[in-house]
Design a protein around this motif. Sequence first.
Motif, PDB file in Angstrom:
ATOM      1  N   ILE A  37     -22.150  54.496 -68.433  1.00  0.00           N
ATOM      2  CA  ILE A  37     -21.975  53.167 -68.969  1.00  0.00           C
ATOM      3  C   ILE A  37     -22.580  52.640 -70.138  1.00  0.00           C
ATOM      4  CG2 ILE A  37     -23.923  52.211 -67.462  1.00  0.00           C
ATOM      5  CD1 ILE A  37     -21.812  49.919 -67.015  1.00  0.00           C
ATOM      6  N   GLN A  38     -22.160  52.159 -70.931  1.00  0.00           N
ATOM      7  CA  GLN A  38     -22.773  51.757 -72.085  1.00  0.00           C
ATOM      8  C   GLN A  38     -23.968  50.606 -71.911  1.00  0.00           C
ATOM      9  OE1 GLN A  38     -22.338  52.909 -75.336  1.00  0.00           O
ATOM     10  NE2 GLN A  38     -20.675  54.391 -74.500  1.00  0.00           N
ATOM     11  N   LYS A  39     -24.951  50.834 -72.592  1.00  0.00           N
ATOM     12  CA  LYS A  39     -26.319  50.002 -72.483  1.00  0.00           C
ATOM     13  C   LYS A  39     -25.919  48.728 -72.773  1.00  0.00           C
ATOM     14  CE  LYS A  39     -31.147  49.938 -72.985  1.00  0.00           C
ATOM     15  NZ  LYS A  39     -32.473  50.387 -73.748  1.00  0.00           N
ATOM     16  N   SER A  40     -25.211  48.449 -73.735  1.00  0.00           N
ATOM     17  CA  SER A  40     -24.959  47.043 -74.615  1.00  0.00           C
ATOM     18  C   SER A  40     -23.904  46.417 -73.545  1.00  0.00           C
ATOM     19  CB  SER A  40     -24.638  47.240 -76.046  1.00  0.00           C
ATOM     20  OG  SER A  40     -23.633  47.865 -76.078  1.00  0.00           O
ATOM     21  N   ALA A  41     -22.941  46.903 -72.621  1.00  0.00           N
ATOM     22  CA  ALA A  41     -22.055  46.404 -72.059  1.00  0.00           C
ATOM     23  C   ALA A  41     -22.370  45.725 -70.629  1.00  0.00           C
ATOM     24  CB  ALA A  41     -20.837  47.231 -71.953  1.00  0.00           C
ATOM     25  N   ILE A  42     -22.062  44.609 -70.470  1.00  0.00           N
ATOM     26  CA  ILE A  42     -22.103  43.975 -69.013  1.00  0.00           C
ATOM     27  C   ILE A  42     -20.961  44.484 -68.205  1.00  0.00           C
ATOM     28  CG2 ILE A  42     -21.218  41.693 -69.550  1.00  0.00           C
ATOM     29  CD1 ILE A  42     -23.219  40.371 -67.410  1.00  0.00           C
ATOM     30  N   LEU A  43     -19.561  44.888 -68.910  1.00  0.00           N
ATOM     31  CA  LEU A  43     -18.603  45.241 -68.157  1.00  0.00           C
ATOM     32  C   LEU A  43     -17.858  46.167 -69.154  1.00  0.00           C
ATOM     33  CD1 LEU A  43     -16.275  45.023 -65.780  1.00  0.00           C
ATOM     34  CD2 LEU A  43     -15.253  43.215 -67.383  1.00  0.00           C
ATOM     35  N   GLU A  44     -17.542  47.287 -68.482  1.00  0.00           N
ATOM     36  CA  GLU A  44     -16.965  48.426 -69.204  1.00  0.00           C
ATOM     37  C   GLU A  44     -15.759  48.878 -68.353  1.00  0.00           C
ATOM     38  OE1 GLU A  44     -17.688  52.806 -71.047  1.00  0.00           O
ATOM     39  OE2 GLU A  44     -19.483  51.623 -70.315  1.00  0.00           O
TER      40      GLU A  44
END
Length: 614
Positions: A37-44
Amino acid sequence: MQKSLRIAARVMLIGGVSLIATQVHAQLKVGKNPTSIQKSAILELESDKQGLLLPRVADTSLMTTLNPPDGMIIYWTATGVEGFYVRHNYKWERMATKASSWDLLGNFITDATTQFVGSTNNVPFVLRGNNKEGLRIDDGNVIVKNDLTLSGITAGANTLMDAVIVDPAGKIYKRTLTAAAFSDFMINGSKMLDQQINTDNAAGDYKFTTTTSGTTTTHQLSIATQTGGTTGPAVGLLTRADWNTFNTAANKALQIANFIDAADAKGLTIGTDASSNPTIALNAATELTPGGVNIGTQTFGGAKTFAGKITGKNGLDVTAGGANITGVTNITGATNITGLTTITGNTEAGGNLHVTGTSTLDNKLIITTGGADVTGNTGITGDLHVTGKSALDNTVTLGSTAAGTTSDHKVLLLNASKEIITRDLPESAFTDVTFASDHTGTDLKVVKDATANKVTVSIPQADPSVIGGLVSNVSQSFAGDKRLADNLSVQKYVKIGDTTSLANSTLQVAGSVSMAIKEIASGPYTVDATDYTVVVKSGSAVTVNLPTAAGSKGRIYTIKKAAFDATNNLTNTVTVKAQAGQFIEDGNSIDIYNDWTFITVQSNGTDTWYIIKK
């Protein structure tokens, strides 16, 4: 406005994040590769075959009644208005496409009558920079709101007489001026040759005079010289002689005159000496006026404090107000002290001493003759010898007493008349008794040994073979049902449902688990220590109050909204609320709108309930 549908898709993704973030207070990965999961994304979202499907709404009226916030995104399916819409400024606005937007890099115009930037209704079109309005087009009229700077303007010929004029309302007009407007000298708008400049001095002490010689006009300011006479000018310039007079007076030194015994309300007298020098003299002080101290008899007013020693060669009379004396004090002769008196230090009285009122003696008091009559509170530090009957009407504190022997059996007691009496006690009252204990027998037993003055208490340790016994800190087995009216705490591990082996966790249940569950149909309802799951099934809004988080660290509650009917009513909101000054995560309450939705919260033991499941 959005630049393209690609931008619209990004906005819809952000909107989806905001919707999910209200349900999940952490990062969430949906689709492929769930552990990446991308660190900067709250939802992916990740998928090769599926996309994000937003709500499709045919009629927005029902949703609008719920006061949706700005930023909500829907797909409107009504015929003729199909497309993505975003909630903005309390209304639904359609997201722009390439065909209806204006590109920041410019657009290719094919028809200036239909392609333009501006408004088609009676609302002004505004251009801004740094969020400040610069240009406004209102019903065809152009209004510049701030400073207008024109550059690159071609210089006009001297035959051009048209100028731009701005009226008080800021409106611009064209006006034709004469050639004289560009060459004649004008004062206050007048281009007449005869010009006058006047002052507002009616007496003429200073004024402007105007003379003209040929084409030259001279304006001259005349100021009179100040003479100081009654018929002289009211204002004027100072002459050098007058200045020297003032300067000589300023150089006069202030002289100190002799002391004046007479009183003065100001305490000082200002005058001049034989040489016309200014003088100042000090007047004598009285009880009503300020001033200095002379060598005669004086009476002063107001309280005075002297930092040094006061010596009265002919006596010292204190007629009122009492006296506070600190230090060694010698009093010779009969002395009468009336009023509150505090004496700190050794005090020796050579005659009778009569003290009326509260007195404090912080050191030794010696009375050589005459005795002493003391009325009021008296503090005495040191030995006190009293001969005869004494009555003590207040608290008596004995700082120390002499130690007794084994033959002393007499003690002091207070009888019903509050008199101190003596009484003999038997020797046994002073004999020590020892106690012992063991764990023999099958029940509690107490045995006294009179010879050894010993009492033995026997309490067996509990096991299935004894009637009753103690709980020890070693392994034990118990028989019979046990019920605890209050709390039970276990330091290590507990296993329920199987006694053939030890527990492998803090709590191990070898079987089913039953938790408390309660259904409520109305509110408000306050959750307590007997609850675990609370199910709300109501046709109207209900508030569920959580107990205080303090003192219940780790406690878990689940609150669920069940369907009241088949309509999935969103107005019968279930509000879960913390105590005043406490929190559910970062707020004080949380709302549950949809049927079959729940939250599970857990206390941090101080002031917050954390949501651990939704």
